[in-house]
Design a protein around this motif. Structure first.
Motif, short mmCIF file in Angstrom:
data_model
loop_
_atom_site.label_atom_id
_atom_site.label_comp_id
_atom_site.label_asym_id
_atom_site.label_seq_id
_atom_site.Cartn_x
_atom_site.Cartn_y
_atom_site.Cartn_z
N UNK A 160 1.64 36.84 108.99
CA UNK A 160 2.96 36.27 108.70
C UNK A 160 3.56 35.63 109.95
N UNK A 170 -7.79 44.10 107.61
CA UNK A 170 -8.67 44.46 106.47
C UNK A 170 -10.13 44.44 106.89
N UNK A 177 0.59 45.68 110.42
CA UNK A 177 0.82 44.59 109.46
C UNK A 177 1.48 45.05 108.17
N UNK A 227 5.13 44.41 106.47
CA UNK A 227 5.59 43.28 105.66
C UNK A 227 5.39 43.56 104.17
N UNK A 228 4.50 44.50 103.90
CA UNK A 228 4.32 44.91 102.50
C UNK A 228 5.44 45.88 102.11
N UNK A 229 5.73 46.85 102.99
CA UNK A 229 6.76 47.84 102.66
C UNK A 229 8.17 47.27 102.86
#
Lengths: 432, 209, 126, 1014
Positions: free
Chosen positions: A269, A370, A413, A416-418
């Protein structure tokens, strides 16, 4: 064995005539400086390493240095597409401070600050870390409130910070315009005495020399062309000097992080933005500290050579061109002259641009990905230089142990998901 | 209250505009002799209506306004003292005589009925100046990046841009005069800026045009 | 300093414009459920190519219209300017549009009226 | 007059082309008065007075003189001007002389001739390149002390004692079809050709006179005119054409994207009396459709021991001083060169009376023509030889000459000694490719002339003449005319091609011998210092040392040795440094690489770039229609964004606290009046307006009745609170939205963005009406009576006019919209009138309210009043990381609506977590104590740092109405901590403040006062 790797490294340096000191300088003067050795070997890549660091800037070289000195990993390489420190390390305004609002930020920048404080001795290279103080000034009621919030947090985090009144500032920075009847009067400020500047090139060179001395291969003019994967695991780096095998690869390539992520088939991001800076002609000392102003958007210090060093915010568009648009320095210099009328009669000597990685929350990414064995350290935006030692130290830790330590963990990283961001944009602007 | 040190600044609160900008006189003769290089005249007695609608609806208003409303970007429809400035593909600024406002709005509603449009009075939100003088373009060029050379900005042209830090709209009204529109709250800044920019050439502030 | 060709007002200085970042980001509809991770693609992840970039600009000091621009982030050359609700027409622009990972993203799929099955991957093929 | 002339001992030609000897000028240098002529530069005037020693070098404080005649001068830096006009580090070669000019030398103490800093020169062996990286490290704590000394030794000139610059600086934008940079032979030709097309042409020239090298050389005849005469004629011709703009004294210092050029015009620097109305400088910001660069070339020095002594100068510079200013820089000269061109400079000086005792050429095969001419002039030559050392204390007095091996890297014979007072040196020419490179044009190494030349271009730009490596005049003119025609055509125009002028000039072979350092026969590092970068004292052996230590990249060498980093920006040193670096690395120069040039071409005034956007014009100040009243009432103001708002109204010496608590009490006991005109206002119209609001705000809007108001909260798409305000339905399809003052512009852009880019199908039009309406908020139990007293046709009874509704009518004849909404918790009316009536409304209400004790209140009292009620302020209770739920405002987040901006983000798992920072109220144990805003809460007051913090105080006031302090804070998991005790450590040594967590509505929690019932 009890002796720490750093001690061993330093002793190794001392033993050799490579060691730098007033005495070696005198000895070399005797033979017209013909006896100095290379600061680092110009290594060619081996077929395989235990770890490869992509990016020969301050952060990458520091990572290698700490991998070797703290984690005993000496069969490693740093590969750099151009020359060491040629990216943002050699293009920033060298401000160092740790007075951040959020706990997560405070802990990593203060970690860096503590390392800065002994770095010249650790590296046996004078990086000219000058703790002349960083003064952030406030120009409005709103900024005074924001300042109070920050100083309370900073102090409770055990980091030094003092609030200065306009009277204090007048004494501390005689050349500052303290007229209260201007558009952005200086209404107060907060000072981190331990903050300051360092010689940016020396940081890269010092880390390179010390890492090289512990066996790290430093490979310049070696551009990465691809990242070799086996399923979900990294196995090597394809470069203009051929394939370099490694099951651990750390990417520290501010500005080009997205390009490398792309090679690995992952995304970050991050937006790459131009950041401009400039220096004036050298003059006898008039400013012995660092001044930052968010409201009028500029920061300034005076280098040891005598040049006034100025910077501002990033340009508004994405770019990989290491150049920005003229209005940015234009507004920066108007603000500078408004605050320091004496600058009006000076001249801009050099102007340049860097490419900075900016994150949605203005905080860095120090993270696994990943892809097993592939790690990224990026997103430092405009503030990366001050973090160099801390960043390298925790990134080395992440690479060596394949898990983040407490300092690095919040910068993974997945934030940004949470949505658990570390928003360092500061005040959300005035309202009501 | 707010922060432990702000007390000592409370009674020395800034009074915004610095003397420099406001200190300039109403009239500054041309230092090199001759007429002042810039004249600034407040334009009053006008009603401004911000019209949001598409070209079809513009067409319906031709009779009422007295001329076809501009559908070409950055063009002005001029009919007598009336002006219609293109501000955007669906935005037009109408300038009519103040005394005609009530009737005009009435007829406008009648003509457009319940069509999708917005005709918002903005007379109080926008100040109008008429600029003149031999050096008006040189003065504007100091803060405005538009190419105002007569060859490229002619009578019947208008453009929105920045004058230093203020958003402005310019309309080339005739060979030798320009209309400048700016937000009311910026008008002090704009006049201060224009006066200061005209120090080289001299200027004169007129109350009405 | 860039000079940008506003589709309405023509060539104007960069200072008259605001940059809106990556273009063609479709907003997932709430009634199309997607994972928080996929939603982050929409919220935080932006294309950041070194080279041809499709981006949005607004003529903020002019006609206030949004439009799209194809710009090379290395040369800063502007290859194309086109309306906000259309796709690029130059070869480079079309290629960049097709190549974007976003075309495959569940978030973009979820922007379409008909709810789609969200695919469980965030790694794009480029 | 006569006396003055005699003083200028080196002025041998009163009729030189660039001076007017009938206009004598007096100036001072280091306190001593000298005479010069109109047209002189400070450098030429000093030389005319036989002053060579002008400064001291940066590091070793070596005596330095004038080496060049233009922007490339590395040595002759002086401080110029007096009082606020003092300017350090100015190149004497670029200062146009004026009567009364005051100049001082720099970086010396006590005097230029006797400088104790010269001690550094003695110990110079201990200060090689980068020595500071190797020492000053022990003890660690001492660096700051070492640094203090180093800082004072470094720097060059001093700033003036007065810091206020008395001069004005202007900027302007300009647009041209064709811009030609450089007013020499090629530039003039290009401009003339371009101008014939009628297109808009700009021609700029760095110097104050046109012609460039044409003024310095005496051997070019153009159309039967001397070169400089042709230049004057051509410029006169161009001046006649009104499509041409001529800018002399103007340096093009920047070339940015999309043909954006920045030029610095020097308007008054050359005037003794500076007219007050004129700017000192003018910055031209030019957008050019086509650009033609004709920036000429600069001569290279040679690198030999002692090449920095005063009296050693570039051959071309000596010729410039002779032909332009009639100044003979010496009486007994020697030329050392590697090319033919410099021979002609030597011939010129010889003819003018400077005895050239020898011409020393590193080549064995100069052109027969120059050899012949030397012979005829009786000048002895040394071929295949070089000056291996120059000697003298403050001026060159003697040189050692020895023959060199074929390759020029070793000595091939014994040294002979020559006495002299002038050494001319020439190492070949460097095209001025700076602007081409700035525009991102590429460079290529020319194997014949051994210099970098432009290759491919990036912008729409062409290089012509010497800056393109075309040193022959005929070729330069041909290129210039072709380039101009090409540009005209590309612009869609046409012009008849000019006839090539008839040029008679000496034929010169411009190819020099590539030799980057003259050997001195000693091992590396030994012997006298051979300078590469004169100003920064970088020697050839410094570069060798850098390479030895592994600094191989040209960028590393530059940074390690600081070569090219001085104020001359390496104009004379870059190529020599590159050549030596390449030699040390056994590489070819192109392989070693060059550096890309960046803005500025020459150091550029910071004051000029700042321009007039300082002081009162630094940033606009927006004022409301009632601003005048506030000022006359003695209000204190605060800036909110660009707005200036009345902050509080101190009366007869009240402190801020006293004034605010008076205002706050009045608003609850009688009535207060607030100028709320700065609130953002947006007119929203269209059939889909309600649906639009429904998507923008977190709550529902479809069912809001006409004439009714509703409070709304808007989030960004990440679910974080962005703005709030009250929106009113004026008609089915018509709404009036209010926003925060600071957020107004952002909200309008935000709404337009969603309409244009995401929901184009929605039929909605937006118009900003922020400044159309002036707003006075009348608040307090007496509000209704005051309105009635003012006279209104609106029925103010609750039945007729309930809370959260709007009525239109008149107040004492003024057309008004009255919104019955409240940010104070009291009976409150927001009265909107067209801005022109704002002042009238205000004074009317003040008059009508007089007997009811109406009291104007400012933004601070407004804060306290809403604080007592626990109402949030976006930007104070929020900072971009706070959701509506965090604010305990879940009630305003609709779960029925299918969508609104932020809905999906708010559904993320982490947004529901209980340990988020949540807004709570605080009651201090000691009711009189006010917690400082920004203070952070902790559960354990005795914990040592780093302390575990729960969060911070967002708002905190003493409530005069409640008699105790009230505060709000964002605390981790705050909503579940009601009743808990927290501590707030203070910045000073005072004990932590203890407080209990409560809800946020402190005053009138039932909201009974909204209806004015007491």
């Amino acid at each position: 064995m009890t002796e720490s790797n750093i001690d061993r490294g330093v002793r190794a340096l001392r033993d050799r005539k490579k060691h730098y000191s007033i005495f070696s300088l005198a000895r070399q003067a005797g033979n017209y400086h013909q006896g100095w050795q290379q600061a680092w070997r110009h290594a060619e890549p081996k077929a395989e390493y235990d770890a490869v660091i992509i990016g020969g800037g301050g952060h990458g070289l520091a990572t290698a240095y700490y991998l070797a000195s703290v984690h005993n990993m000496t069969n490693i390489a740093v590969i750099e597409k151009g020359w060491l420190g040629g990216g943002n390390t050699g293009r920033n305004t060298t401000i160092i401070r740790s007075n951040y609002l959020w706990d997560e930020s405070a802990s990593i920048y203060e970690h860096a600050m503590k390392l800065w404080e002994g770095l010249a001795q650790d590296l046996n290279f004078n990086i000219m870390f000058s703790q002349r103080g960083v003064l952030t000034i406030a120009h409005s009621e709103h900024e005074l409130k924001e300042m109070s919030r920050r100083v309370h947090a900073i102090r409770l985090n055990g980091i030094d910070s003092d609030i200065l009144s306009p009277e204090d500032i007048k004494k501390f920075v005689p050349i500052m315009n303290m007229d209260q009847n201007i558009r952005y009067p200086v209404m107060g400020g907060f000072l981190q005495k331990r903050g300051g500047t360092a010689r940016h090139d020396a940081v890269a060179w010092g880390y390179a020399r010390a890492a090289d001395d512990m066996g790290v291969d430093i490979i310049q003019n070696c551009e990465v062309t691809g990242l070799r994967r086996q399923g979900r695991r990294i196995v090597g780096v394809e470069t203009t000097k051929g394939l370099i095998k490694s099951r651990k690869v750390g990417c520290v390539v501010a500005g080009h992080s997205s390009v490398l992520a792309d090679m690995a088939g992952i995304r970050l991001p991050i937006a790459s933005r131009p950041l401009q800076a400039l220096v004036s002609e050298p003059i006898k000392p008039i400013l012995d500290t660092v001044i930052m102003s968010n409201a009028v958007h500029m920061y300034i210090s005076q280098s040891d050579k005598g040049e006034m060093v100025l910077g501002a915010g990033v340009d508004k568009y994405n770019s990989y061109a290491q150049r920005g648009s003229f209005p940015v320095p234009e507004h920066m210099l108007a603000a500078a002259v408004e605050l320091f009328p004496v600058l009006s009669r000076l001249r801009m000597l050099r102007h340049w641009g860097g490419i900075v990685d900016t994150c949605p929350d203005a905080s860095p990414i120090i993270s696994r990905t990943d892809i097993d064995g592939l790690y990224f350290n990026c997103g430092w935006g405009t503030g990366g230089f001050k973090a160099t030692p801390g960043s390298g130290h925790v990134f080395a830790d992440l690479i060596a142990n394949d898990r983040p330590n407490d300092i690095a963990a919040p910068y993974a990283l997945n934030r940004f998901e949470t949505g658990l961001l570390i928003d360092e944009h500061g005040a959300a602007g005035v309202a009501h | 209250m707010a922060s432990s040190n702000s007390e000592n600044t409370r009674d020395s609160v800034p009074n915004a505009q610095s003397p420099q900008a406001s200190a300039l006189p109403e009239i500054l003769p041309n230092p090199e002799g001759g007429a002042a290089g810039l004249s600034i005249a407040k334009v009053t007695g006008k009603t401004l209506i911000n019209l949001r609608c598409d070209d079809k609806i513009k067409a319906k208003l031709e009779t009422l306004f007295g001329a076809a409303l501009p559908t070409q970007p950055n063009k002005v429809a001029i009919i007598g003292t009336r002006r219609a400035l293109w501000l955007g593909p669906d935005e037009t600024l109408l300038m009519i005589e103040e005394e005609q406002e009530a009737e005009f709005m009435l007829n406008l509603r009648a003509v457009l009925g319940n069509a999708h449009y917005a005709a918002t009075p903005v007379s109080d939100a926008i100040k109008i100046f008429r600029l003149g003088g031999a050096r008006q373009l040189d003065v504007l060029a100091k803060g405005c990046a538009l190419d105002l050379h007569p060859a490229s900005f002619k009578e019947g042209d208008c453009a929105q841009s920045m004058l230093s830090h203020a958003a402005i709209t310019l309309a080339a009204d005739s060979q030798d005069s320009l209309l400048l529109f700016c937000r009311t709250s910026y008008s002090d800044y704009v006049t201060s800026w224009l006066k200061d920019a005209a120090v080289e050439y001299g200027y004169i502030l007129l109350d009405n045009a | 300093m860039l000079e940008i060709n506003c589709p309405y007002c023509g060539l104007r200085d960069e200072e008259e414009f605001a940059c809106g970042g990556e273009a063609h980001i479709a907003r997932p509809l709430v009634d199309n459920p997607i994972s928080d991770k996929d939603f982050a693609d929409y919220l935080f992840y932006r294309d950041n190519p070194k080279g041809v970039f499709l981006e949005r600009w607004r003529h903020s000091a002019g006609c206030r219209r949004w439009f799209n621009v194809v710009r090379d982030t290395v040369s800063h050359h502007i290859l194309e300017v086109y309306p906000i609700d259309t796709k690029p027409s130059t070869k480079a622009g079309r290629a960049a549009y097709q190549a974007s990972w976003r075309r495959q993203s569940p978030a973009e799929a979820a922007a379409r009226k008909v709810p789609q099955k969200t695919r469980k991957t965030s790694i794009s093929k480029r | 007059m006569a006396r003055k002339k005699t003083m200028q001992t080196n002025r041998n030609n009163q009729q030189a082309v660039s001076i007017d000897s009938h206009a004598p000028i007096s100036f001072t240098f280091d306190g001593r008065t000298y005479q010069g002529c109109k047209g002189d530069t400070l450098a030429s005037a000093l030389l005319a007075n036989n002053v060579h020693l002008t400064g001291r070098s940066f590091k070793y404080h070596r005596p330095r003189g004038i080496m060049a005649a233009g922007a490339e001068e590395p040595n002759a830096l002086v401080g110029v001007g007096v009082g606020g006009r003092v300017e350090p580090n100015v190149k004497a070669t670029q200062i146009e002389l004026y009567d009364g000019l005051v100049a001082v030398s720099q970086n010396r103490f006590p005097s230029l001739k006797l400088d104790i800093g010269e001690i550094n020169s003695v110990f110079s062996r201990f200060f090689p390149a980068g020595f500071y990286y190797k020492t000053f490290m022990w003890p660690a704590s001492f660096w700051m002390r070492y640094e203090h000394i180093i800082r004072r030794a470094a720097g060059l000139g001093k700033v003036g004692d007065t810091h206020e610059d008395p001069d004005r600086y202007e900027k302007r934008h300009a647009h041209f079809d064709i811009v030609v940079v450089g007013g020499g032979l090629s530039g003039l030709s290009a401009a003339l050709q371009a101008a014939n097309s009628g297109q808009r042409v700009l021609l700029s020239e760095d110097q104050h006179q046109w012609g460039g090298w044409l003024r310095s050389c005496d051997d070019i005849i153009i159309d039967d005119m001397a070169g400089h005469e042709w230049a004057d004629k051509t410029i006169a011709q161009l001046a006649e054409m009104d499509n041409v703009t001529l800018l002399p004294r103007t340096t093009c210092f920047g070339y940015g994207d999309h043909n954006f050029l920045t030029l610095a015009e020097r308007v008054t620097d050359h005037l003794a009396e500076k007219p007050a109305h004129l700017p000192r400088m003018r910055l031209w910001k030019v957008r050019a459709r086509r650009v033609i660069l004709a920036t000429g070339a600069i001569e290279r020095p040679l690198v030999f021991a002692g090449n920095d002594l005063p009296g050693v100068m570039l051959a071309s510079a000596a010729q410039t001083y002779l032909n332009q200013y009639g100044v003979l820089a010496g009486r007994r000269g020697i030329l050392t060169t590697n090319n033919d061109a410099a021979w002609h400079s030597a011939f010129a000086l010889h003819k003018a009376g400077c005895l050239i005792t020898a011409i020393v050429d590193t080549r064995t095969n100069p052109a027969p023509a120059v050899l012949k001419q030397a012979a005829s002039l009786g000048i002895q030559t040394r071929l295949g030889a070089g000056i291996i050392a120059a000697h003298g204390r403050l001026h060159v007095a003697r040189v050692e000459i020895a023959s060199l091996t074929k390759t020029g890297d070793a000595l091939a014979g014994e040294a002979e000694h020559f006495d002299c007072d002038l050494v001319l040196m020439s190492g070949g020419m460097n095209p001025v490719v700076h602007l081409h490179s700035q525009s991102r044009g590429k460079l290529k190494w020319d194997e014949r002339t051994h210099c970098f030349r432009p290759s491919t271009t990036h912008e729409d730009e062409q290089c012509v003449g010497a800056c393109n490596g075309s040193f022959e005049p005929e070729r330069g003119v041909k290129e210039a005319i072709a380039a101009a025609l090409k540009a005209v055509k590309a612009n869609g125009g046409a012009a008849d091609a000019l006839n090539l002028p008839d040029i008679v000039a000496t034929k010169i072979n411009w190819a020099p011998m590539p030799i980057w350092q003259i050997p001195n026969g000693l091992p590396a590092g030994q012997g006298g210092k051979a300078f590469v970068d004169f100003q920064n004292d970088v020697t050839a052996s410094d570069i060798q040392l850098a390479v030895r230590e592994g600094y191989h990249s040209v960028e590393h060498v530059k940074r390690y040795t600081t070569t090219g980093m001085a104020t001359d920006q390496g104009k004379t040193s870059n190529i020599n440094a590159l050549g030596i670096l390449a030699r040390e690395r056994n590489a070819e120069i192109p392989a070693v690489g060059t550096t890309t040039f960046r803005m500025p071409y020459t150091p550029t005034s910071i004051g000029m770039i700042a321009g007039r956007d300082i002081g009162g014009l630094f940033d606009p100040v927006r004022t409301t229609p009632m601003d005048k009243w506030h000022r006359e009432a003695g209000a204190k103001f605060e800036h909110v964004g660009q707005w200036r708002r009345a902050w509080y109204y101190p009366q007869n010496g009240e402190s801020m606290e006293q004034a605010v608590s008076r205002e706050v009490r009045a608003a609850r006991q009688t009535a207060g009046l607030l100028d709320a005109s700065t609130l953002g206002k947006i007119d929203i119209k269209g059939p889909d307006a309600a649906e639009f609001l429904n998507r923008i705000y977190t709550n529902s809007w479809l069912k809001l009745g006409v004439g009714k108001c509703r409070y709304g909260l808007m989030c960004k798409d990440d679910g974080m609170v962005m703005d709030d305000g009250v929106t009113t339905r004026l008609a089915e399809d018509h709404f009036h939205m209010t926003t925060t003052t600071g957020g107004a512009a952002g909200v309008l852009d935000w709404l337009e963005e969603w309409l244009q880019t995401e929901w184009p199908e929605l039929k909605v039009y937006l118009t900003s009406v922020t400044e159309q309406w002036a707003v006075a908020t009348l608040s307090g139990p007496a509000a209704k009576e005051i309105l009635n007293a003012a006279g209104t046709d609106i029925n103010l009874n609750d039945e007729g006019f309930g809370f959260m509704s709007m009525r239109e009518g008149y107040i004492s004849g003024l057309p008004a919209r009255i919104y019955r909404i409240s940010f104070t918790g009291e009976l409150s009316y927001e009265i909107n009138v067209p801005a022109r009536y704002g002042m009238a409304l205000w004074t009317t209400l003040m008059r009508a309210g007089k007997n009811f004790g109406i009291t104007p209140y400012g933004t601070e009292a407004m804060h306290v009043l809403r604080g007592e009620k626990g109402f949030i302020i976006v930007g104070q209770e929020t900072d971009g990381t706070v959701t509506p739920h965090d604010l305990a405002m879940s009630w305003i987040v609709s779960d029925k609506k299918s969508d609104f901006i932020g809905k999906r983000a708010l559904a993320r798992h982490s947004m529901k977590a209980g340990d988020r920072k949540q807004l709570v109220g605080l009651k201090t144990k000691d009711p009189k104590k006010v917690i400082p805003e920004g203070a952070h809460a902790t559960l354990d007051p005795n914990q040592p740092p780093p302390v575990e913090m729960l969060g911070h105080v967002t708002s905190s006031y003493f409530s005069p109405n409640l008699g105790h302090s009230v505060a709000m804070a964002l605390l981790r998991g705050g909503h579940a901590r009601m009743g808990q005790t927290v501590y707030f450590p203070m910045l000073d040594s005072s004990p932590p403040i203890e407080a209990t967590i409560t809800d946020t509505s402190f005053y009138d929690p039932k909201g009974e006062r909204l209806n004015g019932k007491l």
